[in-house]
Write an enzyme that holds these catalytic residues in place. Structure first.
Site, short mmCIF file in Angstrom:
data_model
loop_
_atom_site.label_atom_id
_atom_site.label_comp_id
_atom_site.label_asym_id
_atom_site.label_seq_id
_atom_site.Cartn_x
_atom_site.Cartn_y
_atom_site.Cartn_z
N SER A 74 37.28 40.75 42.09
CA SER A 74 37.96 41.41 40.82
C SER A 74 38.48 42.76 40.99
O SER A 74 39.53 42.52 41.96
CB SER A 74 37.14 41.25 39.51
OG SER A 74 37.67 41.21 38.46
N ASP A 137 38.78 30.41 36.32
CA ASP A 137 38.40 31.59 35.93
C ASP A 137 38.63 32.18 34.37
O ASP A 137 40.08 32.19 33.94
CB ASP A 137 38.95 32.49 37.39
CG ASP A 137 38.63 33.92 36.95
OD1 ASP A 137 38.33 34.65 35.91
OD2 ASP A 137 38.67 34.36 37.95
N HIS A 164 34.49 33.34 37.20
CA HIS A 164 34.92 34.55 37.79
C HIS A 164 33.96 34.96 38.77
O HIS A 164 33.64 36.03 39.18
CB HIS A 164 34.88 35.67 36.62
CG HIS A 164 35.54 36.68 37.05
ND1 HIS A 164 36.85 36.97 37.40
CD2 HIS A 164 35.10 38.32 37.17
CE1 HIS A 164 37.44 37.99 37.66
NE2 HIS A 164 36.27 38.93 37.46
#
Length: 181
Positions: A74, A137, A164
């Site tokens: 991320s 996601d 995610h």
């Protein structure tokens, strides 16, 4: 015998104690038990994940260099890409990577998105690039993940059921890392 290559795990923002967040601690322990040098530390400014704190930390504290595989999740994926614009590293492994702030103020202030990406520099400075993404996601739209893959010509491991990537383990990532180290 320990691998001469070092794996540095760069978390996503807001992770708290990284050893207890997502798959980070699990991957660190698994790599360590197989003899791979793995580095997992809490980052400064963990909520905002500002580039101005994270990139110097990666260079000066974690000592990311040409013998380092950076695994970024991320915000950590964006940090890995920005780091690779100006530093040679062995590899970057991107998990849930994106290219814009997604219109989110807290992402905008991180500093990763305020200038064009230097895709060619990343490719020049990195031995190889691998990417993990999931079409479901909830934070990173699939087109953003695809753009990263296209710009960097990554090997993209595409999932449709991982969200995610916030699970407690990530066996596919471990298997891949062990196969290339």
């Amino acid at each position: 015998m320990a691998s001469p290559v070092k794996v540095v795990i760069v978390p996503g923002n807001g992770s708290g104690d990284v050893k207890d967040s997502n798959w980070y601690g699990w991957l660190h322990e698994e790599l360590t038990t197989t003899g791979v040098k793995s580095v997992l530390r809490n980052f400064p400014d963990p909520v905002k994940a500002r580039e101005s704190y994270w990139l110097p930390f990666m260079e000066n504290e974690l000592r990311c260099d040409a013998n380092t595989v950076i695994v970024g999740h991320s915000s950590g994926a964006e940090a890995a890409m920005r780091y690779a614009e100006t530093h040679k590293v062995k590899a970057i492994v991107l998990v849930s990577a994106c290219v814009t702030d997604l219109g989110i103020e807290s992402e905008r202030i991180s500093g990763y998105y305020d200038r064009p990406w230097q895709w060619y520099k990343i490719v020049e400075n990195v031995g190889f690039i691998v990417q993990y993404g999931s079409t479901d996601d909830p934070f990173i739209p699939w087109p953003e993940q695809q753009q990263v893959a296209e710009e960097l010509q990554t090997k993209l491991f595409k999932f449709d059921n991982r969200g995610h990537f916030m699970s407690r383990s990530f066996p596919e990532l471990l298997s891949f890392l062990l196969s290339v180290l």
